[in-house]
Design a protein around this motif. Sequence first.
Motif, PDB file in Angstrom:
ATOM      1  N   UNK A 105     -19.926   1.660   9.147  1.00 31.79           N
ATOM      2  CA  UNK A 105     -20.449   2.455   8.040  1.00 31.79           C
ATOM      3  C   UNK A 105     -19.459   2.640   6.904  1.00 31.79           C
ATOM      4  N   UNK A 106     -18.167   2.333   7.128  1.00 34.71           N
ATOM      5  CA  UNK A 106     -17.199   2.432   6.040  1.00 34.71           C
ATOM      6  C   UNK A 106     -17.424   1.351   4.992  1.00 34.71           C
ATOM      7  N   UNK A 107     -18.104   0.274   5.377  1.00 40.01           N
ATOM      8  CA  UNK A 107     -18.410  -0.800   4.431  1.00 40.01           C
ATOM      9  C   UNK A 107     -19.713  -0.448   3.709  1.00 40.01           C
ATOM     10  N   UNK A 108     -19.644  -0.402   2.380  1.00 33.28           N
ATOM     11  CA  UNK A 108     -20.822  -0.055   1.581  1.00 33.28           C
ATOM     12  C   UNK A 108     -21.280  -1.271   0.774  1.00 33.28           C
ATOM     13  N   UNK A 109     -22.579  -1.515   0.806  1.00 31.32           N
ATOM     14  CA  UNK A 109     -23.169  -2.639   0.076  1.00 31.32           C
ATOM     15  C   UNK A 109     -24.250  -2.110  -0.855  1.00 31.32           C
ATOM     16  N   UNK A 132     -25.946   0.820   3.207  1.00 31.93           N
ATOM     17  CA  UNK A 132     -26.534   0.209   2.020  1.00 31.93           C
ATOM     18  C   UNK A 132     -27.095   1.234   1.050  1.00 31.93           C
ATOM     19  N   UNK A 133     -26.984   0.904  -0.242  1.00 34.28           N
ATOM     20  CA  UNK A 133     -27.776   1.534  -1.286  1.00 34.28           C
ATOM     21  C   UNK A 133     -28.656   0.439  -1.878  1.00 34.28           C
ATOM     22  N   UNK A 181     -18.121  -2.238  -1.448  1.00 31.24           N
ATOM     23  CA  UNK A 181     -17.383  -3.435  -1.063  1.00 31.24           C
ATOM     24  C   UNK A 181     -18.060  -4.698  -1.586  1.00 31.24           C
ATOM     25  N   UNK A 182     -19.378  -4.650  -1.679  1.00 31.42           N
ATOM     26  CA  UNK A 182     -20.121  -5.863  -2.034  1.00 31.42           C
ATOM     27  C   UNK A 182     -21.426  -5.472  -2.715  1.00 31.42           C
ATOM     28  N   UNK A 183     -21.849  -6.274  -3.679  1.00 37.49           N
ATOM     29  CA  UNK A 183     -23.214  -6.152  -4.186  1.00 37.49           C
ATOM     30  C   UNK A 183     -23.927  -7.461  -3.921  1.00 37.49           C
ATOM     31  N   UNK A 184     -25.238  -7.405  -3.789  1.00 37.57           N
ATOM     32  CA  UNK A 184     -26.016  -8.617  -3.604  1.00 37.57           C
ATOM     33  C   UNK A 184     -27.243  -8.569  -4.490  1.00 37.57           C
TER      34      UNK A 184
END
Length: 318
Positions: A105-109, A132-133, A181-184
């Motif tokens: 959960x520390x990784x946010x996308x 995720x958001x 951390x990342x967007x997609x």
Amino acid sequence: MTDKPTLHPRNRHQGRYDFPSLIKAHPDLARFTITNPYGKPSIDFANPEAVRVFNRALLKAQYGIQHWDIPADYLCPPIPGRADYIHVLADLLAEDNAGEIPRGAQVRALDVGVGANCIYPLLGHSDYRWRFLGSDIDPIALASAKAIVQANGLNKAISLRQQSNSKHILSGLLQADERFDITLSNPPFHSSRDEATRGSQRKWKNLGKQDPKRKLPVLNFGGQNNELWCEGGEIRFVTQLIAESAACGHQVLWFTSLVSKASNLPGIEVALKKAAAKAVRVIEMGQGQKQSRMVAWSFHDDAARQAWHAQRQGKTQA
């Protein structure tokens, strides 16, 4: 001649689908199962309802998603290709993390254009436990995604937000203290409905599905206007995304987007230079008949990206 890219090694959808297992997980799939010309079980991928039920079975059997549905005429995504994008993102994050995929959960996308199907957050949380958001301009799509999230008890893992200005993608969307951390993004391929329709007709012809005795859907997998086309098409969307990303570059480690048309890459590369991206990746992807690629860019240099991971791990340990 190089081999075409195939599914990512971690993709759960290697080889043929296990229809007995899928039907066991979701018995309604039996009604839509047919025998293809090679004598193997399949479904009629020209039938939107069949694809919807097939996806429901796949998500339940392989990802533990108990409840999934979308409104009529919204995009019903092919799951193996969507899963590939998630795995390629994981590999990208591992690059600056000593080769280890960051999980939990520390990784946010941020999923830009989450859609009614909410598919990327569902897959990314299931495989890597990322948080995720999902953003979208369409309130009906967001209501559908919210229903899926709530029905599966994923409110802590997946949140949703409307982009209130339909002319913007990222501008005005993020809060000042948010970090991702990342967007997609899986942008609309086409620049008009006519172009989208012609694309679908070519696809059916290529797959040998043109049958004068049967009416085929106008658009494969369904889809609303903003899911399938936008003014200026894919190149306009991605270059706008790049331009807007520069203003919030300090808040995001990597921005990414799928690019379906290789002919759009030169224009995208020009936009990335103009935005002064410090790192750029173009990663080829391919699923069956379809070839695509992911473009990724960051406004952090190598040392800053490594420090980003170290800081997140420090928070995790604390």
